[in-house]
Design a protein around this motif. Structure first.
Motif, PDB file in Angstrom:
ATOM      1  N   ASP A  30      27.614 -67.395  -0.646  1.00 54.87           N
ATOM      2  CA  ASP A  30      26.360 -67.049  -0.929  1.00 54.87           C
ATOM      3  C   ASP A  30      25.575 -66.980   0.218  1.00 54.87           C
ATOM      4  OD1 ASP A  30      27.118 -67.083  -3.596  1.00 54.87           O
ATOM      5  OD2 ASP A  30      25.949 -68.878  -4.045  1.00 54.87           O
ATOM      6  N   PHE A  31      25.428 -67.814   1.122  1.00 49.40           N
ATOM      7  CA  PHE A  31      24.789 -67.656   2.440  1.00 49.40           C
ATOM      8  C   PHE A  31      25.314 -66.761   3.259  1.00 49.40           C
ATOM      9  CE2 PHE A  31      24.784 -69.372   6.702  1.00 49.40           C
ATOM     10  CZ  PHE A  31      23.250 -69.078   7.110  1.00 49.40           C
ATOM     11  N   SER A  32      26.604 -66.599   3.509  1.00 46.97           N
ATOM     12  CA  SER A  32      27.152 -65.797   4.530  1.00 46.97           C
ATOM     13  C   SER A  32      27.024 -64.642   4.226  1.00 46.97           C
ATOM     14  CB  SER A  32      28.570 -66.091   4.748  1.00 46.97           C
ATOM     15  OG  SER A  32      28.950 -67.481   4.733  1.00 46.97           O
ATOM     16  N   ASP A 190      21.372 -61.246  15.110  1.00 46.02           N
ATOM     17  CA  ASP A 190      20.543 -61.861  13.651  1.00 46.02           C
ATOM     18  C   ASP A 190      21.169 -63.042  13.244  1.00 46.02           C
ATOM     19  OD1 ASP A 190      19.513 -59.203  13.467  1.00 46.02           O
ATOM     20  OD2 ASP A 190      21.250 -58.536  12.446  1.00 46.02           O
ATOM     21  N   VAL A 191      21.279 -64.151  14.259  1.00 47.95           N
ATOM     22  CA  VAL A 191      21.957 -65.578  13.963  1.00 47.95           C
ATOM     23  C   VAL A 191      20.941 -66.104  12.835  1.00 47.95           C
ATOM     24  CG1 VAL A 191      22.704 -67.650  14.838  1.00 47.95           C
ATOM     25  CG2 VAL A 191      23.280 -65.408  15.836  1.00 47.95           C
ATOM     26  N   ALA A 192      21.378 -66.826  11.807  1.00 51.17           N
ATOM     27  CA  ALA A 192      20.605 -67.558  11.101  1.00 51.17           C
ATOM     28  C   ALA A 192      21.327 -68.945  10.568  1.00 51.17           C
ATOM     29  CB  ALA A 192      20.352 -66.651   9.751  1.00 51.17           C
ATOM     30  N   VAL A 256      25.979 -83.074   3.035  1.00 48.32           N
ATOM     31  CA  VAL A 256      25.340 -81.783   3.583  1.00 48.32           C
ATOM     32  C   VAL A 256      26.209 -81.379   4.810  1.00 48.32           C
ATOM     33  CG1 VAL A 256      22.948 -82.554   2.944  1.00 48.32           C
ATOM     34  CG2 VAL A 256      23.828 -83.312   5.179  1.00 48.32           C
ATOM     35  N   ALA A 257      25.999 -80.117   4.710  1.00 52.05           N
ATOM     36  CA  ALA A 257      26.777 -79.418   6.050  1.00 52.05           C
ATOM     37  C   ALA A 257      25.882 -78.282   6.688  1.00 52.05           C
ATOM     38  CB  ALA A 257      27.886 -78.493   5.485  1.00 52.05           C
ATOM     39  N   TRP A 258      26.008 -78.100   7.810  1.00 48.46           N
ATOM     40  CA  TRP A 258      25.388 -77.098   8.649  1.00 48.46           C
ATOM     41  C   TRP A 258      26.192 -75.765   8.374  1.00 48.46           C
ATOM     42  CZ3 TRP A 258      20.956 -79.300   9.519  1.00 48.46           C
ATOM     43  CH2 TRP A 258      20.811 -80.478  10.263  1.00 48.46           C
ATOM     44  N   ALA A 259      25.266 -74.776   8.307  1.00 43.68           N
ATOM     45  CA  ALA A 259      26.025 -73.241   8.300  1.00 43.68           C
ATOM     46  C   ALA A 259      25.247 -72.142   9.255  1.00 43.68           C
ATOM     47  CB  ALA A 259      26.103 -72.873   6.741  1.00 43.68           C
ATOM     48  N   VAL A 260      26.024 -71.437   9.525  1.00 43.21           N
ATOM     49  CA  VAL A 260      25.496 -70.331  10.369  1.00 43.21           C
ATOM     50  C   VAL A 260      25.996 -69.237  10.145  1.00 43.21           C
ATOM     51  CG1 VAL A 260      27.058 -70.680  12.272  1.00 43.21           C
ATOM     52  CG2 VAL A 260      24.953 -69.930  12.955  1.00 43.21           C
ATOM     53  N   ARG A 261      25.449 -68.009  10.282  1.00 42.94           N
ATOM     54  CA  ARG A 261      25.933 -66.723  10.403  1.00 42.94           C
ATOM     55  C   ARG A 261      25.487 -65.784  11.383  1.00 42.94           C
ATOM     56  NH1 ARG A 261      22.062 -65.769   5.351  1.00 42.94           N
ATOM     57  NH2 ARG A 261      20.512 -64.537   6.516  1.00 42.94           N
ATOM     58  N   GLY A 262      26.118 -64.688  11.572  1.00 46.28           N
ATOM     59  CA  GLY A 262      25.710 -63.801  12.577  1.00 46.28           C
ATOM     60  C   GLY A 262      26.443 -62.459  12.622  1.00 46.28           C
ATOM     61  N   THR A 263      25.748 -61.368  13.214  1.00 43.51           N
ATOM     62  CA  THR A 263      26.408 -59.978  13.124  1.00 43.51           C
ATOM     63  C   THR A 263      26.877 -59.558  14.432  1.00 43.51           C
ATOM     64  OG1 THR A 263      24.433 -59.454  11.603  1.00 43.51           O
ATOM     65  CG2 THR A 263      25.627 -57.739  12.375  1.00 43.51           C
ATOM     66  N   ALA A 264      28.123 -59.017  14.229  1.00 50.34           N
ATOM     67  CA  ALA A 264      28.807 -58.436  15.448  1.00 50.34           C
ATOM     68  C   ALA A 264      28.352 -57.164  15.786  1.00 50.34           C
ATOM     69  CB  ALA A 264      30.198 -58.380  15.197  1.00 50.34           C
TER      70      ALA A 264
END
Ligand SMILES: C[S@@+](CC[C@H](N)C(=O)[O-])C[C@H]1O[C@@H](n2cnc3c(N)ncnc32)[C@H](O)[C@@H]1O
Length: 264
Positions: A30-32, A190-192, A256-264
């Motif tokens: 959902d986050f990614s 756009d790293v979040a 709890v987990a950390w999560a990250v997403r980014g765009t290439a």
């Protein structure tokens, strides 16, 4: 050695972690975000918790999965007949794919085990098409109270078990902001990042105890090598900690987990 993960077989993994990574996969995706079609990669698939969650996205054309453990790859193949899924043994620090092959690349609970997480994240970016999304998550350091409860009770009684404990030293990537930093360093835009939470629900003490002892890592061998009286002392101490003064039965632990997403 590209992996610091100590596997004990696919069934043991399912009992100690697969049931929880399956639960985490949903908020993670959902986050990614998942592309509306195209090809995706599960980097470090284990027994397939995330791969099978991706398979619920019916518009995806192809779902590739890579893991260092042959046994896990075999278990994943047995768990699905979905023709879109292709699982293979491989190293996420040297992915067996060409540049720009994927529209999305995901890695769940893996980067803290990779010998070179920076290299793994650069590889995730390399195999993404421009504009594609990569995302990763790892348990936060101290973020699994059920594991803390187990290991604190064990180490208080058998201090020499400390080197078996995954909670005794902080793994890379498990601190706040570390995943984000490695994604930024790898050149993602756009790293979040965010925090994800699930509940680890155990039916009773046995459901908690047995997978913790035999599901993963080297503690099972240490435990079996102790004389019976010391084994009983350990079991009683962990049981008392699990029960918390109440009768045996279900317990739930928010994790709890950390999560990250980014765009290439
Ligand atoms: C905690 S498990 C997570 C598995 C799965 N993603 C899940 O969420 O259930 C960590 C996995 O990372 C894999 N792993 C660690 N380092 C790796 C590497 N360099 N290349 C491929 N797989 C790796 C291990 O074999 C293991 O299956």
């Amino acid at each position: 050695m590209p992996s610091n993960f100590v596997a004990k077989g696919a069934d043991g993994y399912e009992a100690i972690m697969g049931r929880w990574s399956r639960r985490l996969a949903e908020p993670f995706l959902d986050f990614s975000g998942v592309p509306p079609g195209g090809c995706v990669l599960d980097a470090g698939c284990g027994t397939g918790s995330l791969t099978l969650a991706l398979a619920a996205y019916l518009n995806l054309a192809a779902i590739e999965a890579v893991d260092f453990e042959e046994d896990f790859v075999t278990a994943l193949r047995k768990r699905t007949t979905d023709p879109r899924i292709k699982a293979q043994k491989g190293d996420i620090c040297a992915l067996p794919h060409g540049d720009g092959e994927f529209d999305g690349v995901y890695s769940l609970l893996v980067l803290h085990f990779a010998s070179d997480p920076h290299r793994a994240v650069r590889e995730m970016r390399r195999v993404l098409r421009p504009g594609g999304t990569a995302a990763a998550a790892v348990w936060a350091y101290g973020g699994m109270p059920s594991w803390r409860l187990f290991w604190d009770a064990i180490v208080a009684i058998e201090p020499e078990a400390a080197d078996k404990s995954p909670t005794s030293a902080k793994r890379p990537m498990t601190g706040e902001g570390e995943l984000r930093e490695v994604f930024e360093h790898a050149g993602f835009a756009d790293v979040a990042d965010t925090v994800l939470a699930i509940r680890m629900d155990y039916a009773n003490f046995e459901d908690f105890w047995y997978p913790m002892v035999y599901g993963q890592g080297t503690f099972g061998g240490f435990f079996d090598g102790l004389p019976e009286t010391r084994r009983d002392r350990l079991r009683d101490a962990v049981r008392a900690a699990y029960l918390g003064g109440d009768s045996d039965g279900p317990r739930g632990f928010a994790s709890v987990a950390w999560a990250v997403r980014g765009t290439a």
